[in-house]
Motif scaffolding. Structure first.
Motif, PDB file in Angstrom:
ATOM      1  N   THR A  93       0.755  -1.047  -0.090  1.00 15.91           N
ATOM      2  CA  THR A  93       0.009   0.053   0.128  1.00 15.91           C
ATOM      3  C   THR A  93       0.988   1.293   0.273  1.00 15.91           C
ATOM      4  O   THR A  93       0.539   2.166  -0.795  1.00 15.91           O
ATOM      5  N   THR A 106       1.424   5.986   5.954  1.00 17.83           N
ATOM      6  CA  THR A 106       0.859   4.736   5.760  1.00 17.83           C
ATOM      7  C   THR A 106       1.685   3.665   6.586  1.00 17.83           C
ATOM      8  O   THR A 106       1.162   2.951   7.447  1.00 17.83           O
ATOM      9  N   ARG A 226      -5.666   1.073   0.630  1.00 18.89           N
ATOM     10  CA  ARG A 226      -6.133   1.875   1.911  1.00 18.89           C
ATOM     11  C   ARG A 226      -7.296   1.194   2.466  1.00 18.89           C
ATOM     12  O   ARG A 226      -7.495   0.898   3.683  1.00 18.89           O
TER      13      ARG A 226
END
Length: 347
Positions: A93, A106, A226
């Protein structure tokens, strides 16, 4: 004392972390397989989805690898060789993030999906000039855990550099432990002087570095990944009881002191009386949770680390080593020394 199968761990991480260790050995023309198999990490284990490895076991593995290579700075090489896939869904990701800033967010936000430390978590501190990426490590430091700090800070630089057309470079690097004998390797890797003996393990990125864009970014893929991370994080946290949430908060707060109920209630955004009532409804009290948390952490530190008992006493917020010794014997019917010797004989 509770049955041994209910042992509390100091933390764990994805077995994906082992891949960069294997790569560091292979760079030195050393076959990593005998070492990995000795630690129960054969190909089948490494291929298990979401498989985890305890932090103390990872530290022992890393120490063994450093002894095998004669390279105390091996962690820096492990960080340099870290790939996005080694962090599973989170790494993939982050590799699709639109900017370095979003990639850093992230890696920090979804850390529980690839690593968990009972005593604390990594964090991102943004301000007008840039951001600090901060890593929480189990201390006190020794030959078994310094490499963990090296690996994480180096891997952050590696992973963030991989998504930008022009690699970002940290403007500052701080490390909690004193400068080790291989200290010159840090400057070579990070490209800036490193401040040792610092308050935190962290690196600094300025706004220009954070704004660097990812030429491989695909908006739809980024959004889908996400959403998958958010769903997995929610799944892991929504079933926890209030008792578990309090115990999780207490872990990082115990160091050098005993936190009071008001402080914990504030972090949970609850009035103190509401926290007391809700814990009573779950059949427990704040004092019982503190005692259980201290006992569980004490047993884990004694069982899984080489920390001195005075250091453990401080980490658990006791006023003295003697107070810790008395409490441990009350909990377990043994002194800390007797418990450690018994664990070593058993294991």
């Amino acid at each position: 004392m509770r049955p041994s199968q209910q042992k509390v761990r100091l933390g764990d991480l994805s077995v994906g972390f082992v891949h960069s260790l294997a790569s560091a050995l292979q760079e030195r023309h050393i076959d990593p397989q005998p070492l990995l198999i000795a630690y129960g990490l054969d190909q089948a284990r490494l291929a298990e989805p979401q498989a985890r490895l305890s932090i103390p076991r990872y530290m022992r593995l890393g120490h063994a690898a450093m002894q095998l290579t004669g390279e105390p700075g091996l962690g820096l090489d492990m960080g340099r060789l870290r790939k996005a896939g080694h962090l599973g869904l989170v790494g993939v990701t982050a590799a699709q993030a639109p900017t370095v800033r979003e990639a850093a967010r992230t890696l920090i936000r979804f850390e529980p999906l690839y690593a968990s430390n009972y005593r604390g978590t990594s964090s991102l501190h943004e301000d007008a000039g840039g951001a600090w990426l901060r890593f929480y490590s189990i201390s006190p430091y020794n030959g078994y855990n310094r490499f963990v700090v090296d690996t994480v800070l180096a891997s952050w630089v590696t992973q963030l550099a991989a998504i930008a057309a022009r690699p970002p470079s940290p403007s500052a690097v701080h490390i909690e432990f004193d400068r080790p004998p291989y200290g010159s390797r840090y400057e070579s890797f990070f490209g800036v002087p490193v401040a040792f003996g610092a308050e935190h393990n962290q690196l600094r990125l300025d706004q220009a570095s954070l704004a660097l864009r990812n030429p491989e970014h695909c908006p739809g893929t980024w959004r889908q990944l996400r959403e998958l991370c958010e769903a997995e994080l929610d799944r892991r946290t929504r079933t926890r009881s209030l008792r578990e949430r309090v115990a999780q908060l207490l872990g990082p707060m115990l160091k050098g002191q005993e936190p009071d109920l008001n402080e914990v209630a504030a972090r949970l955004q609850l009035p103190p009386w509401t926290l007391r009532r809700k814990l009573e409804e779950e059949g427990t009290t704040y004092r019982a949770i503190i005692n259980d948390t201290r006992r569980d952490l004490a047993m884990a530190y004694i069982r899984e680390t080489e920390s001195a008992f005075g250091e453990i006493a401080w980490l658990l917020g006791f006023s003295s080593a003697e107070a810790f010794q008395r409490a441990f014997k009350r909990w377990c019917g043994q002194t800390p020394g007797e418990y450690r010797r018994a664990q070593r004989r058993a294991g």
